[in-house]
Design a protein around this motif. Structure first.
Motif: not given
Length: 367
Positions: A113-121, A294-305
């Motif tokens: 189990h983890s709780q909280g933000f585990i990465d800076h992204r 990552e797969v780009n699924t929208a015109n505006f998204n957070t996918s990593a290049p």
């Protein structure tokens, strides 16, 4: 998972662990580890600390850990947000239990189990949406967490030399969702809505570990997983340890994964460990990773290049047979493909090249 439920789980674990024997700590079969590591750059600092244990009680083997991570992120603004320094902490817990059915078969199980933000992204993305939508009544701040469990079987077909194991797991993860505004074509009213923030992943893993000869040990790992609303992702990893001499061992790791329609990842590592004497050991390691983004699924998204990372580290280890101390320092670099002209240009401050200094200290004690 709320705190009372988490406490109940660990209370049950403690009762199961120590009900097997009146001797709380059998001599010679206990291990405690403490390790802390960090990545430091000009705008992002990450530190992780973990306390873990292992105990053997007859045919049972118990191990687990509790950890905490801390992030400091200097958020770079876009034309719709402001600069800010954000600090976040996360906690994680895990427990593994093994039960030897006979000398050749072992049942395994684990929960985490983890709780909280585990990465800076995720912190960066959360800050962007917090600033952009905090006054909209439909907006909810992100509270990431995850819970996973697995069960497996290990076949020691050549005891002390070779084994084959299979396991199956499920993970439920609450992530930072993306937020978009939708305009009703009939009324002209705008409403805020989010992407799916809970992901469920099923996976199966097979591991083959064998002693090839007196100098070489090899391990092959195949993992096949699927996250809801996505395609199947197979991943293969091969590891090899070879003793060039009685004092010098080299280790090689190669692996990769693929997920339709576009994701391909490749990684590898090469290391050397030299035993100077019975107490002192030095090591040198190099690791490389790349993927197509990552797969780009929208015109505006957070996918990593697309990304490529490199790490070069050196360390030293001291041991007296009961207690060991390891320290290492390294350089870790991240290179992203440019996001200019893509749907996630708002995150150009996140997806930029960085160089980190990496440090690690670990202590192990057996009793």
């Amino acid at each position: 998972m709320n705190f009372p439920l988490r406490s109940a789980i660990f209370a049950v674990f403690i009762q199961v662990t120590f009900a097997q024997s009146p001797d709380l700590f059998p001599q010679g079969v206990n291990r405690i580890d403490f390790e802390t590591d960090g990545l430091f750059s000009g705008d992002i600092d990450i530190s992780n600390s973990k306390l873990s244990f292992e105990q053997v009680r007859g045919s049972w083997n118990f191990s687990g850990s509790v950890g905490q991570s801390h992030h400091r992120v200097d958020y770079t603004p876009t034309f719709v947000t402001s600069a800010v320094t954000r600090r976040e902490e996360a906690q994680n817990f895990d427990l593994q239990i093994e039960r030897a059915i006979n000398p050749r078969l072992t049942l395994t199980g684990s929960v985490a189990h983890s709780q909280g933000f585990i990465d800076h992204r995720s912190i960066w993305i959360s800050e962007y949406y917090d600033q952009l939508n905090r006054f909209d009544p439909a907006y909810r701040e992100a509270f990431p967490e995850s819970f996973s469990g697995s069960i497996g079987l290990q076949w020691n077909y050549d005891p002390a030399k070779s084994f084959l194991s299979v396991s199956f797991s499920q993970a439920d993860t609450t992530i930072v969702p993306g937020w978009e505004t939708e305009v009703n074509e009939l009324t002209g009213d705008a409403s805020l809505f989010s992407t799916n923030e809970t992901l469920r992943t099923f996976s199966g893993t097979a591991i083959w570990n064998t002693v090839v000869n007196s100098r070489m040990r090899a391990q092959q790992t195949l993992r096949i997983g699927r996250t809801q609303s996505r395609r199947i992702r197979p991943q293969f990893q091969s590891e090899l340890a070879y003793a060039l001499t009685s004092d010098l061992t080299v280790r090689l790791q190669l692996g990769g994964a693929h997920e339709n329609p576009t994701l391909i990842s490749r990684y590898g590592g090469l290391g050397a460990v030299y035993d100077m004497n019975s107490q002192w050991q030095v090591n040198l390691n190099y690791r490389y990773y790349e993927d197509t983004g990552e797969v780009n699924t929208a015109n505006f998204n957070t996918s990593a290049p697309a990304i490529a990372t490199r790490e070069l580290s050196a360390g030293v280890r001291w041991s007296n047979g009961i207690t060991s101390v390891l320290g290492s320092v390294g350089l870790y670099g991240i290179d992203y493909e440019s996001v200019a002209g893509t749907g996630n240009v708002f995150f150009s401050g996140l997806y930029q090249d960085r160089d980190f200094t990496a440090v690690r200290v670990a202590v192990t004690h057996r009793f």
